[in-house]
Design a protein around this motif. Structure first.
Motif, PDB file in Angstrom:
ATOM      1  N   MET A   1      43.524 -23.448  21.917  1.00 29.27           N
ATOM      2  CA  MET A   1      43.004 -23.323  20.549  1.00 29.27           C
ATOM      3  C   MET A   1      42.439 -24.663  20.106  1.00 29.27           C
ATOM      4  N   GLY A   2      41.286 -24.657  19.485  1.00 28.66           N
ATOM      5  CA  GLY A   2      40.588 -25.893  19.153  1.00 28.66           C
ATOM      6  C   GLY A   2      41.348 -26.781  18.189  1.00 28.66           C
ATOM      7  N   ILE A   3      41.736 -26.260  17.015  1.00 28.62           N
ATOM      8  CA  ILE A   3      42.448 -27.036  16.007  1.00 28.62           C
ATOM      9  C   ILE A   3      43.468 -26.141  15.330  1.00 28.62           C
ATOM     10  N   GLU A   4      44.398 -26.776  14.627  1.00 26.65           N
ATOM     11  CA  GLU A   4      45.379 -26.006  13.870  1.00 26.65           C
ATOM     12  C   GLU A   4      44.795 -25.679  12.497  1.00 26.65           C
ATOM     13  N   LEU A   5      44.790 -24.405  12.135  1.00 29.04           N
ATOM     14  CA  LEU A   5      44.246 -23.974  10.856  1.00 29.04           C
ATOM     15  C   LEU A   5      45.372 -23.666   9.881  1.00 29.04           C
ATOM     16  N   LEU A   6      45.141 -23.989   8.624  1.00 30.09           N
ATOM     17  CA  LEU A   6      46.126 -23.733   7.580  1.00 30.09           C
ATOM     18  C   LEU A   6      46.024 -22.278   7.126  1.00 30.09           C
ATOM     19  N   ASP A   7      47.150 -21.565   7.149  1.00 29.18           N
ATOM     20  CA  ASP A   7      47.112 -20.124   6.907  1.00 29.18           C
ATOM     21  C   ASP A   7      46.991 -19.761   5.432  1.00 29.18           C
ATOM     22  N   ARG A   8      47.291 -20.678   4.521  1.00 25.47           N
ATOM     23  CA  ARG A   8      47.246 -20.373   3.096  1.00 25.47           C
ATOM     24  C   ARG A   8      45.991 -20.941   2.435  1.00 25.47           C
ATOM     25  N   THR A   9      44.966 -21.206   3.202  1.00 18.98           N
ATOM     26  CA  THR A   9      43.711 -21.732   2.662  1.00 18.98           C
ATOM     27  C   THR A   9      42.574 -20.773   2.980  1.00 18.98           C
ATOM     28  N   ALA A  10      41.541 -20.786   2.136  1.00 21.68           N
ATOM     29  CA  ALA A  10      40.401 -19.892   2.334  1.00 21.68           C
ATOM     30  C   ALA A  10      39.114 -20.606   1.941  1.00 21.68           C
ATOM     31  N   LEU A  11      38.033 -20.200   2.577  1.00 23.03           N
ATOM     32  CA  LEU A  11      36.689 -20.661   2.236  1.00 23.03           C
ATOM     33  C   LEU A  11      35.877 -19.444   1.843  1.00 23.03           C
ATOM     34  N   VAL A  12      35.296 -19.470   0.645  1.00 24.52           N
ATOM     35  CA  VAL A  12      34.538 -18.335   0.122  1.00 24.52           C
ATOM     36  C   VAL A  12      33.051 -18.657   0.126  1.00 24.52           C
ATOM     37  N   LEU A  13      32.244 -17.756   0.695  1.00 25.60           N
ATOM     38  CA  LEU A  13      30.790 -17.870   0.595  1.00 25.60           C
ATOM     39  C   LEU A  13      30.409 -17.497  -0.827  1.00 25.60           C
ATOM     40  N   PHE A  14      29.951 -18.491  -1.591  1.00 25.60           N
ATOM     41  CA  PHE A  14      29.806 -18.342  -3.030  1.00 25.60           C
ATOM     42  C   PHE A  14      28.370 -18.645  -3.454  1.00 25.60           C
ATOM     43  N   SER A  15      27.650 -17.586  -3.868  1.00 26.04           N
ATOM     44  CA  SER A  15      26.246 -17.741  -4.258  1.00 26.04           C
ATOM     45  C   SER A  15      26.076 -17.924  -5.755  1.00 26.04           C
ATOM     46  N   GLY A  16      27.096 -17.536  -6.529  1.00 20.61           N
ATOM     47  CA  GLY A  16      26.956 -17.521  -7.982  1.00 20.61           C
ATOM     48  C   GLY A  16      26.615 -16.153  -8.525  1.00 20.61           C
ATOM     49  N   GLY A  17      26.601 -15.146  -7.642  1.00 18.19           N
ATOM     50  CA  GLY A  17      26.293 -13.776  -8.049  1.00 18.19           C
ATOM     51  C   GLY A  17      27.543 -12.972  -8.342  1.00 18.19           C
ATOM     52  N   GLN A  18      27.334 -11.720  -8.722  1.00 14.45           N
ATOM     53  CA  GLN A  18      28.446 -10.831  -9.061  1.00 14.45           C
ATOM     54  C   GLN A  18      29.411 -10.650  -7.896  1.00 14.45           C
ATOM     55  N   ASP A  19      28.883 -10.316  -6.735  1.00 17.53           N
ATOM     56  CA  ASP A  19      29.748 -10.005  -5.602  1.00 17.53           C
ATOM     57  C   ASP A  19      30.552 -11.219  -5.155  1.00 17.53           C
ATOM     58  N   SER A  20      29.893 -12.363  -5.021  1.00 15.69           N
ATOM     59  CA  SER A  20      30.610 -13.536  -4.522  1.00 15.69           C
ATOM     60  C   SER A  20      31.598 -14.066  -5.554  1.00 15.69           C
ATOM     61  N   THR A  21      31.320 -13.876  -6.846  1.00 19.15           N
ATOM     62  CA  THR A  21      32.272 -14.296  -7.878  1.00 19.15           C
ATOM     63  C   THR A  21      33.508 -13.414  -7.855  1.00 19.15           C
ATOM     64  N   THR A  22      33.312 -12.119  -7.693  1.00 18.89           N
ATOM     65  CA  THR A  22      34.455 -11.206  -7.577  1.00 18.89           C
ATOM     66  C   THR A  22      35.251 -11.522  -6.317  1.00 18.89           C
ATOM     67  N   THR A  23      34.546 -11.843  -5.250  1.00 15.50           N
ATOM     68  CA  THR A  23      35.200 -12.209  -4.001  1.00 15.50           C
ATOM     69  C   THR A  23      35.984 -13.509  -4.161  1.00 15.50           C
ATOM     70  N   LEU A  24      35.418 -14.463  -4.898  1.00 17.45           N
ATOM     71  CA  LEU A  24      36.122 -15.722  -5.153  1.00 17.45           C
ATOM     72  C   LEU A  24      37.423 -15.455  -5.919  1.00 17.45           C
ATOM     73  N   ALA A  25      37.359 -14.591  -6.926  1.00 20.01           N
ATOM     74  CA  ALA A  25      38.574 -14.244  -7.677  1.00 20.01           C
ATOM     75  C   ALA A  25      39.596 -13.591  -6.760  1.00 20.01           C
ATOM     76  N   TRP A  26      39.139 -12.729  -5.871  1.00 20.58           N
ATOM     77  CA  TRP A  26      40.021 -12.065  -4.906  1.00 20.58           C
ATOM     78  C   TRP A  26      40.757 -13.107  -4.060  1.00 20.58           C
ATOM     79  N   ALA A  27      40.033 -14.118  -3.600  1.00 21.06           N
ATOM     80  CA  ALA A  27      40.648 -15.161  -2.774  1.00 21.06           C
ATOM     81  C   ALA A  27      41.605 -16.030  -3.592  1.00 21.06           C
ATOM     82  N   LEU A  28      41.213 -16.386  -4.818  1.00 20.08           N
ATOM     83  CA  LEU A  28      42.066 -17.222  -5.661  1.00 20.08           C
ATOM     84  C   LEU A  28      43.370 -16.511  -6.001  1.00 20.08           C
TER      85      LEU A  28
END
Length: 239
Positions: A1-28
């Motif tokens: 395995m290349g690197i150790e990843l933190l299991d309680r962290t997330a990266l959200v693809l965030f455009s500023g639109g409706q879908d990505s904002t709702t997705t950001l809230a889901w991740a938060l």
């Protein structure tokens, strides 16, 4: 395995639109630390890049607990994608259906490239979970939004980077009305208001006109989809 990843962290693809904002809230709502990544690819509605910080600030003000979890924002310059794409989102042409049956708003490879760069950022930051707002239920027929595409990308990214990313698509199987309802479930009327008044979806980049469902020209496919979804959401709320 290349690197150790933190299991309680997330990266959200965030455009500023409706879908990505709702997705950001889901991740938060689910992860202890959430970062965001946006892409400047020469899109005609580049105003969405300007509202990203406005939306993020709105979330921080309305939801302090989420604000404490919201971390660094990353912006990736992908202007080259716009230069090689002959689409109505990256060139001065009318929005229409193309000969292949897809709308000419389809930017070939866009989500594949987005996910690859997002994974590169996540790898560097030690982030395991990558969250994107693509949807196969209520969309424009873009092949890179399909569930099979995302599953294939997860496999390719994990093989190519020798790691164990997990790609999440919380909107994949819900329509636009249900996306509005998800925002209500996650953050109540406050989050619905953030989505409605601060996010941007309109392909024409129109921020002058405001409707009950938000800013936009009201005529482009993105506006029509958002407006129809909002009306469906209100109808279901009243049922």
């Amino acid at each position: 395995m290349g690197i150790e990843l933190l299991d309680r962290t997330a990266l959200v693809l965030f455009s500023g639109g409706q879908d990505s904002t709702t997705t950001l809230a889901w991740a938060l709502d689910r992860y202890d630390h959430v970062e965001t990544v946006g892409f400047d690819y020469g899109q005609r509605h580049a105003v969405e890049l300007e509202v990203r910080s406005v939306v993020a600030d709105g979330i921080r003000r309305s939801f302090p607990d989420w604000g404490d979890r919201l971390g660094e924002d990353h912006m990736v310059d992908l202007q080259v994608l716009g230069r090689i794409s002959e689409t109505s989102l990256t060139k001065g042409m009318a929005i229409a259906m193309a000969d292949d049956g897809l709308p000419n708003t389809f930017v070939p490879g866009r989500n594949l490239i987005f996910l690859t760069f997002a994974a590169a950022v996540a790898y560097r930051r030690g982030i395991r979970h990558i969250v994107t707002g693509v949807c196969e239920t209520d969309y424009s027929g873009y092949p890179d939004c399909r569930d099979d595409t995302i599953k294939a990308m997860q496999l390719a990214l994990n093989l190519g980077m020798d790691t164990r990313f997990v790609l999440h698509t919380p909107l994949m199987w819900i329509d636009k009305a249900e996306t509005w309802a998800l925002a209500k479930l996650l953050g109540g009327d406050e989050l619905v208001d953030v989505v409605r008044t601060q996010t941007h979806t309109c392909y024409e980049g129109d921020r002058e006109h405001i409707h009950d469902w938000g800013h936009g020209c009201g005529a482009c496919p993105a506006c029509e989809l958002r407006a129809t979804g909002y009306r469906g959401y209100l109808a279901r709320q009243q049922a």
